[in-house]
Design a protein around this motif. Structure first.
Motif, mmCIF file in Angstrom:
data_model
loop_
_atom_site.group_PDB
_atom_site.id
_atom_site.type_symbol
_atom_site.label_atom_id
_atom_site.label_comp_id
_atom_site.label_asym_id
_atom_site.label_seq_id
_atom_site.Cartn_x
_atom_site.Cartn_y
_atom_site.Cartn_z
ATOM 1 N N ILE A 23 40.276 54.894 43.452
ATOM 2 C CA ILE A 23 40.172 54.686 42.082
ATOM 3 C C ILE A 23 41.842 54.721 41.771
ATOM 4 O O ILE A 23 42.404 55.073 42.154
ATOM 5 C CB ILE A 23 39.483 55.888 41.606
ATOM 6 N N GLY A 24 41.771 53.441 40.605
ATOM 7 C CA GLY A 24 43.193 53.116 39.801
ATOM 8 C C GLY A 24 43.570 53.376 39.048
ATOM 9 O O GLY A 24 42.302 53.417 38.108
ATOM 10 N N GLU B 119 46.423 60.415 29.377
ATOM 11 C CA GLU B 119 46.418 58.851 29.349
ATOM 12 C C GLU B 119 46.087 59.090 30.601
ATOM 13 O O GLU B 119 44.904 57.661 30.827
ATOM 14 C CB GLU B 119 47.897 58.548 29.735
ATOM 15 N N PHE B 120 46.165 59.914 31.752
ATOM 16 C CA PHE B 120 45.934 59.900 33.293
ATOM 17 C C PHE B 120 44.501 59.997 32.939
ATOM 18 O O PHE B 120 43.170 59.834 34.017
ATOM 19 C CB PHE B 120 46.639 60.401 33.733
ATOM 20 N N GLN B 121 43.695 60.710 32.522
ATOM 21 C CA GLN B 121 42.327 61.494 32.440
ATOM 22 C C GLN B 121 41.552 60.824 31.831
ATOM 23 O O GLN B 121 40.158 61.289 32.360
ATOM 24 C CB GLN B 121 42.565 63.305 32.266
ATOM 25 N N HIS B 122 41.806 60.158 30.686
ATOM 26 C CA HIS B 122 40.757 59.138 29.991
ATOM 27 C C HIS B 122 40.881 57.553 30.079
ATOM 28 O O HIS B 122 40.918 57.249 28.893
ATOM 29 C CB HIS B 122 41.413 59.782 28.599
ATOM 30 N N ASP B 123 41.980 57.667 30.683
ATOM 31 C CA ASP B 123 42.359 56.199 31.646
ATOM 32 C C ASP B 123 40.502 55.851 32.145
ATOM 33 O O ASP B 123 40.000 55.923 31.940
ATOM 34 C CB ASP B 123 42.647 56.550 33.004
ATOM 35 N N MET B 124 40.544 54.064 31.315
ATOM 36 C CA MET B 124 39.362 53.224 32.140
ATOM 37 C C MET B 124 39.674 53.248 32.745
ATOM 38 O O MET B 124 40.515 51.949 33.439
ATOM 39 C CB MET B 124 39.268 52.032 30.547
ATOM 40 N N PHE B 125 39.587 53.551 34.222
ATOM 41 C CA PHE B 125 39.841 53.411 34.796
ATOM 42 C C PHE B 125 39.765 51.897 36.543
ATOM 43 O O PHE B 125 38.573 51.509 35.912
ATOM 44 C CB PHE B 125 39.901 53.872 36.546
ATOM 45 N N ARG B 126 40.824 51.373 37.451
ATOM 46 C CA ARG B 126 39.992 50.959 38.100
ATOM 47 C C ARG B 126 38.934 51.410 38.808
ATOM 48 O O ARG B 126 39.441 52.172 39.726
ATOM 49 C CB ARG B 126 40.923 50.231 38.955
ATOM 50 N N PRO B 127 37.890 50.555 39.069
ATOM 51 C CA PRO B 127 36.741 51.708 40.047
ATOM 52 C C PRO B 127 36.883 51.651 41.427
ATOM 53 O O PRO B 127 37.523 50.802 42.206
ATOM 54 C CB PRO B 127 35.691 50.797 40.004
ATOM 55 N N GLY C 130 31.545 49.644 41.024
ATOM 56 C CA GLY C 130 31.718 50.474 39.431
ATOM 57 C C GLY C 130 31.790 49.821 38.245
ATOM 58 O O GLY C 130 32.251 48.279 39.048
ATOM 59 N N ASP C 131 31.692 50.241 36.933
ATOM 60 C CA ASP C 131 31.235 48.945 35.990
ATOM 61 C C ASP C 131 33.092 48.187 35.870
ATOM 62 O O ASP C 131 34.028 48.808 35.952
ATOM 63 C CB ASP C 131 31.459 49.618 35.227
ATOM 64 N N VAL C 132 33.327 47.238 35.782
ATOM 65 C CA VAL C 132 34.192 46.344 35.187
ATOM 66 C C VAL C 132 34.092 46.131 33.576
ATOM 67 O O VAL C 132 34.686 46.456 32.533
ATOM 68 C CB VAL C 132 34.947 45.186 35.762
ATOM 69 N N GLY C 133 33.627 45.042 33.314
ATOM 70 C CA GLY C 133 32.496 44.463 32.633
ATOM 71 C C GLY C 133 31.356 45.015 31.437
ATOM 72 O O GLY C 133 31.758 45.414 30.688
ATOM 73 N N ASN C 134 30.830 45.179 32.632
ATOM 74 C CA ASN C 134 29.464 46.013 32.553
ATOM 75 C C ASN C 134 30.062 47.783 31.871
ATOM 76 O O ASN C 134 30.578 48.467 31.840
ATOM 77 C CB ASN C 134 28.830 46.484 33.254
ATOM 78 N N ARG C 135 29.502 48.403 30.224
ATOM 79 C CA ARG C 135 29.949 48.895 29.514
ATOM 80 C C ARG C 135 30.685 49.156 29.058
ATOM 81 O O ARG C 135 31.559 49.982 28.437
ATOM 82 C CB ARG C 135 29.675 50.390 30.469
ATOM 83 N N SER C 136 31.925 47.466 28.641
ATOM 84 C CA SER C 136 33.180 47.616 28.009
ATOM 85 C C SER C 136 32.279 47.153 26.872
ATOM 86 O O SER C 136 31.389 46.825 26.862
ATOM 87 C CB SER C 136 34.063 47.283 28.980
ATOM 88 N N ALA C 137 33.733 47.430 25.807
ATOM 89 C CA ALA C 137 33.161 47.060 24.540
ATOM 90 C C ALA C 137 33.150 45.341 23.908
ATOM 91 O O ALA C 137 32.779 45.006 22.823
ATOM 92 C CB ALA C 137 34.706 47.969 23.861
ATOM 93 N N LEU C 138 33.798 44.562 25.522
ATOM 94 C CA LEU C 138 33.771 43.538 25.443
ATOM 95 C C LEU C 138 32.723 42.602 25.630
ATOM 96 O O LEU C 138 32.737 41.403 25.389
ATOM 97 C CB LEU C 138 35.153 42.548 25.961
#
Length: 717
Positions: free
Chosen positions: A335-336, A425-433, A459-467
């Motif tokens: 996770i990043g 910011e760390f705990q609620h990031d949209m992390f690199r899977p 894990g998801d990158v584009g999927n389940r994103s707002a875009l």
């Protein structure tokens, strides 16, 4: 003078678009057939993303000021990548103005200049290459038409130079031409200039935002102010999957400075007279959270294993590997976090049926839409004013905190400024899977690959994103972000395939600079290096002999040869140092890198990186080199240091320091960038150089130690 109301005449420009989400879905049910699905996924993986906004009115973009300068309202945001400078160069050349006569500002949503593709995918320059130059050229001709009227001559007798129109012994500045004009004639788009006629495109020029940053001008979101503003804070959970049930706010309501406590269905907010008072009151609120099981990192690793979830073959030729002689290796990435310097934040002001949002965001249009929907306002009544970003890297491709700040502002009737704490910011990031990869290969009698396979889970990158629309995963079968870099580029191999596995994680993951490219390239290029060693063929020739001779393959081979030659690549350790090679293609931009590495005090030390990049036309070569340097150092940071953990259901660490990142002492003393031009237009630049670096370093470590490192971050023990 500033632009006034105008009426369009003659014709409107086209609305530009590309194969975005809607374009993919328009293929229809035929896409469910696997060969077509693979073809579309391959196209989406390799193409440049087009500009997705209206170009029907150049005057939405350009403004002539009374000081005889041109103000460009950019639909792309500046987050340190230098795009404002490149856009200024492109516009200045077609407008016939000097760099000193052009200013670039962020387009607010009130201007109507909104890019549906947001700012991301490394396409600020490449996506606007054609439409921006066309609009600048057309604006130049519009000025000539108006000048001809005022001078009483034919437009064909006029020339433009240094923000003025000249001809027949007369001259008018652009400001004088624009004075009093309320209706502009818009001609057909004129031919664009020959590349050799450009003064600025293709040359290094100073950044247009340099002075503001050097002198500390208040240009970032954190600097935003409004008269009478108050400060907000949001109560957030500290464990994964926790949902709000109830809150006791009685103690906080009477604390110093507290103006109001706002309780919504999905959050509790505090508005106070200072940020400190808002944060103090937040600590006094007792919230009942509905929590899930206490996950650990080991649980995530178990989830993220090839074979779990649902698979999609994204690339296939020939037969699957079976039988004897198959070499198999596994690779993992963690996770990043984005860990950008400026935390997310916003200043919102809601006044009746209007809202003003000042925010560091990559998604101007989406932010406006979400605020309008939640507050039940017309979108035209919401003006989003973008600021400079203190780092983006994909973290600001969804900024829903604008809605929370707007709701708090509406509740108190004053502007409210709210920023995440560093812990939030760390705990609620949209992390690199995190990812897991299995690579398989078999050599033929000539020492080349007769079969190559890449199986990977993410894990998801584009999927389940707002875009990305919720329907896209079921149609495409693969995450368009996670598969970046997951395609095999060695397509001379008779039998090859790449298989993507999707697993849904219990915490949010999404866009992180280069998307899947870093992890996928690390796995593939480490394995290719291992197979080259096994074959006895040098790693340069081993790669070159298995890349196809199609246009993109030819460009990739040139970058590999250029990087190896410039670095003086040798395939063995010399005086305690060794070199490692890796290459990748991202969005049609090939990149190859050679890392020179040693081991010091049991740790990996990167001394030099040689990078060959083929972005096509480099609008500003210095800025392209800077992007390569930044991407390489960011890749070294992710490849050698960065890692998030899950402890007792909570994402950790929550502060710099424990979250290790590359420091100045970890940066290479030398980064040598070679730029190639394999096509006659700019390509994406910001993310492609992130691909090879982790693998290049790992491959160098193998030559020093004989140990093949198969997990990021790279550690010797």
């Amino acid at each position: 003078m500033s632009k006034e109301k105008k009426t369009l005449s003659r014709r409107k420009f086209i609305v530009r678009g590309g194969l975005g989400t809607l374009g993919v879905l328009a293929v229809g049910t035929y896409i469910l057939r696997n060969p077509i699905r693979r073809k579309v996924l391959g196209l989406a993986n390799s193409m440049d993303t087009a500009y997705m906004g209206s170009t029907n009115d150049p005057m939405l973009w350009f403004e002539i000021t009374e000081q005889n300068t041109v103000r460009l309202h950019s639909p792309k945001v500046e987050m340190g990548q230098g795009s404002f400078t490149g856009l200024a160069q492109m516009a200045a050349d077609e407008l016939d103005v000097s760099m000193e006569q052009i200013e670039v500002v962020h387009a607010t949503t009130a201007t109507g200049n909104i890019d549906g593709m947001a700012t991301g995918d490394s396409t600020s320059i490449s996506g606007l290459w054609q439409p921006l130059r066309e609009m600048a050229a057309t604006t130049r001709e519009m000025l000539k038409i108006e000048a001809a009227k005022k001078l009483g001559v034919d437009p064909d007798q006029l020339l433009t130079e240094n923000a003025s129109v000249k001809g027949n012994g007369q001259s008018l500045s652009y400001a004088e031409v624009a004075m009093g004009v309320t209706e502009w004639d818009i001609p057909d788009t004129p031919p664009l200039k020959d590349f050799k006629a450009y003064k600025y495109i293709g040359t290094p020029v100073a950044r247009v935002d340099l002075s503001d940053k050097v002198f500390g001008e208040p240009i970032f979101g954190m600097d935003a102010t409004m008269p009478g503003m108050l400060y907000g804070a949001i109560v957030r959970p500290t464990t994964i999957g926790a949902s709000f049930e109830s809150a006791d706010t009685s103690k906080a309501e009477n604390m110093p400075g507290v103006v109001k406590i706002i309780e919504e269905d999905d959050f509790v907010g505090i508005v106070a007279r200072s940020m400190t008072e808002a944060e103090n009151a937040k600590q006094a609120i007792t919230v009942n959270w509905k929590t899930q099981s206490e996950l650990q990192t080991e649980d995530i690793v178990t989830m993220m294993t090839v074979g779990n979830g649902k698979s999609t073959i994204i690339q296939k030729e020939g037969q699957a590997l079976k039988g004897e002689g198959v070499v198999e290796m596994e690779f993992r990435s963690p996770i990043g976090a984005h860990a950008q310097i400026e935390p997310n934040g916003v200043l919102a002001s809601v006044d009746g049926d209007k809202a003003t949002i000042m925010i560091s965001t990559q998604v101007i249009g989406l932010t406006r839409k979400e605020v309008a929907n939640r507050l039940n306002l017309d979108e035209e009544k919401v003006n989003v004013i973008p600021t400079y970003l203190g780092g983006g890297f994909g973290r600001r491709l969804h900024t829903p905190h604008a809605v929370q700040a707007a709701l708090m502002s509406k509740a108190v009737g004053k502007p409210v400024k709210y920023f995440f704490s560093r812990k939030e910011e760390f705990q609620h990031d949209m992390f690199r899977p995190p990812t897991h990869h299995i690579l398989k290969g078999r050599l033929n009698k000539d020492g080349l690959l007769e079969g190559l396979e890449h199986h990977f889970v993410s894990g998801d990158v584009g999927n389940r994103s707002a875009l990305v629309s919720d329907i896209v995963p079921s149609i495409l079968g693969a995450d368009i972000g996670a598969i970046r870099g997951g395609f095999l580029q060695y397509t001379k191999v008779p039998n090859y395939r790449s298989v993507y596995w999707h697993v849904s994680l219990p915490f949010a993951t999404s866009w992180w600079r280069s998307l899947g490219l870093l992890a996928n390239t690390f796995a593939i290029e480490s394995f290719i290096d291992a197979m080259a060693v096994k074959s006895g063929i040098g790693p340069v020739d081993f790669r070159l002999r298995q890349i196809a001779d199609d246009p993109l393959g030819i460009r990739l081979k040139e970058t590999i040869k250029s990087a190896a030659k410039k670095a003086g690549y040798v395939d063995q350790a010399v005086n305690g140092r060794a070199m490692g090679l890796a290459a990748s293609i991202d969005s049609g931009t090939p990149c190859a890198q050679v890392a020179e590495v040693s081991i010091e005090d049991g740790k990996i030390k990167v001394h030099k990186v040689t990078c060959a990049l083929d972005p096509g036309i480099a609008v500003n070569p210095d800025q392209v080199r800077a992007q390569c340097e930044g991407a390489i150092i960011m890749g070294i940071s992710a490849g050698l240091h960065e890692q998030m953990y899950v402890e007792n259901g909570s994402l950790q660490p929550t502060i710099y320091g424990p979250y290790e990142m590359a420091l100045m002492k970890h940066a290479p003393k030398e980064i040598d960038v070679v730029l190639l031009q394999g096509r006659d237009r700019p390509g994406p630049v910001g993310e492609p150089p992130l691909g090879p670096i982790a693998a290049a370093v790992a491959n160098a470590v193998f030559r020093l130690t004989g140990k093949r490192l198969q997990q990021l971050p790279l550690k010797l023990s």
